[in-house]
Design an enzyme around this catalytic site. Structure first.
Site, PDB file in Angstrom:
ATOM      1  N   CYS A  92     -10.075  83.887  62.208  1.00 42.49           N
ATOM      2  CA  CYS A  92     -11.192  83.498  63.063  1.00 42.49           C
ATOM      3  C   CYS A  92     -10.865  82.282  63.926  1.00 42.49           C
ATOM      4  O   CYS A  92     -11.256  82.224  65.097  1.00 42.49           O
ATOM      5  CB  CYS A  92     -12.422  83.201  62.200  1.00 42.49           C
ATOM      6  SG  CYS A  92     -13.888  82.691  63.118  1.00 42.49           S
ATOM      7  N   CYS A 190     -18.356  83.988  55.365  1.00 45.55           N
ATOM      8  CA  CYS A 190     -19.611  83.835  56.109  1.00 45.55           C
ATOM      9  C   CYS A 190     -20.283  85.154  56.446  1.00 45.55           C
ATOM     10  O   CYS A 190     -21.504  85.206  56.580  1.00 45.55           O
ATOM     11  CB  CYS A 190     -19.375  83.008  57.374  1.00 45.55           C
ATOM     12  SG  CYS A 190     -18.392  83.847  58.653  1.00 45.55           S
TER      13      CYS A 190
END
Length: 349
Positions: A92, A190
């Protein structure tokens, strides 16, 4: 001090909220940007907006759902399907959190992106390169997760908490009455709201593909429910009665096999790292000694890095390392600075 226009990557947590408060206090022109990544992002967006309103700074939401799906979620699922264990944060950071946010900050007229990472970024006059250094708080150091950032990204990044320790961050947030001062830390992935195995099955039901658990000679020891649901070093959940404890020592997605063995078979002398990114140096041209971490929570181990003709690096450890896991990152250090790193392609026993 030169005043800067800085966008802060605000997640709604304590670290990024204090980062915004500190930069505002220093007189910079500050705004918050929060990434909308998935259905799990609503709480982060809401909390970040509350903090931004409290500080009296603009707040923007960047819709990165399509980008995040492509760069992180699809990668996460594909890696498990291939019998590897990915680190989604490492994926990410260059492609979404920094790559996407730096571009969004520039579009909004901000020159820098600040984050709440516990790591330092500094420019070396001697090498003409931006370096990533370990954070002061050894328990929270996040330099490992940033090793894939490119030089052009590091030139626009500020990490004010690199010299802080987490207890002081929390205390300062409380002292400033920040609305999220007592918010607990998020420890999970997440975008995975529950157990990762349930998430994998929900997204890719075909990953439930039973097969054999075998030893290194190929002898069948038992059955597994799908290679994607196991990881190197795992002991629990094998469902095998044996005289001595058995651990997962390798995964073979092509043969649909989980390979198990004794504790000593979990250790590796070497690994091969691919998809390399160099930070403190431009490239590795000859063997070099370095400290190496094979996962975020691992201790740094002394090793020799040897470049290979195929563009990979052979990492030879002074002492064998436990559970070297394909798909995870091997990050190389010289003192407090990150030399670079790569994705573990294979473990060599």
């Amino acid at each position: 001090m030169e005043k800067k226009r800085i966008a802060v990557a605000m997640s709604g947590g304590v670290d990024s909220s204090l980062t915004a408060a500190l930069l505002q206090e220093q007189g910079h022109e500050v705004a918050g940007i929060t990434m909308n990544l998935s259905d799990c992002s609503a709480g982060a967006v809401s909390d970040a907006k509350i903090v931004a309103d409290f500080l009296g700074i603009p707040h923007h939401v960047a819709d990165f759902r399509a980008l995040f799906q492509k760069k992180v979620i699809d990668y996460f699922l594909d890696e498990y399907a291939a019998g590897r264990t990915p680190n989604p944060c490492v994926a990410c950071n260059p492609g979404v959190k920094f790559g996407g946010l730096i571009a969004e900050a520039a579009r909004l007229g901000y020159d820098y992106l600040a984050t709440g990472h516990y790591a330092g970024i500094h420019y070396s006059e001697a090498t003409g390169r931006y370096n990533i250094s370990k954070g002061t708080d050894g328990n929270k150091d996040q330099a490992y997760a940033l090793y894939r950032l490119k030089q052009e990204q590091l030139a626009h990044v500020i990490t004010p908490l690199g010299g802080w320790v987490k207890t002081d961050t929390r205390a300062e947030a409380v002292r400033r009455n920040l609305p999220v001062a007592n918010k607990p830390e998020s420890q999970e992935i997440c975008f995975v709201p529950d157990d990762y195995k349930e998430y994998l099955l929900r997204c890719r039901p075909e990953l439930r593909r039973p097969g054999d658990i075998v030893d290194t000679s190929g002898r069948v020891l038992g059955r597994h429910e799908g290679v994607a649901f196991y990881t190197v070093g795992q002991r629990k959940g094998l469902g095998i009665a044996a005289e001595k404890p058995l651990y997962v020592i390798a995964l073979d997605a092509e043969k649909n096999q989980v390979i198990a063995g004794g504790n000593q078979e979990v250790f590796s002398r070497e690994l091969v790292a691919e998809k390399l990114n160099w930070v403190a140096i431009g490239e590795l041209t000859e063997p070099m000694r370095a400290g190496v971490k094979i996962r975020y929570g691992a201790k740094e181990a002394d090793a020799l890095l040897t470049p290979r003709e195929d563009g990979t690096v052979l990492v030879s450890f002074d002492a064998p390392q436990r559970a070297v896991t394909p798909g995870q990152s091997a990050v190389f250090y010289r003192g407090n600075d990150v030399l670079g790193g790569g994705i573990i392609r294979e473990a060599v026993r």
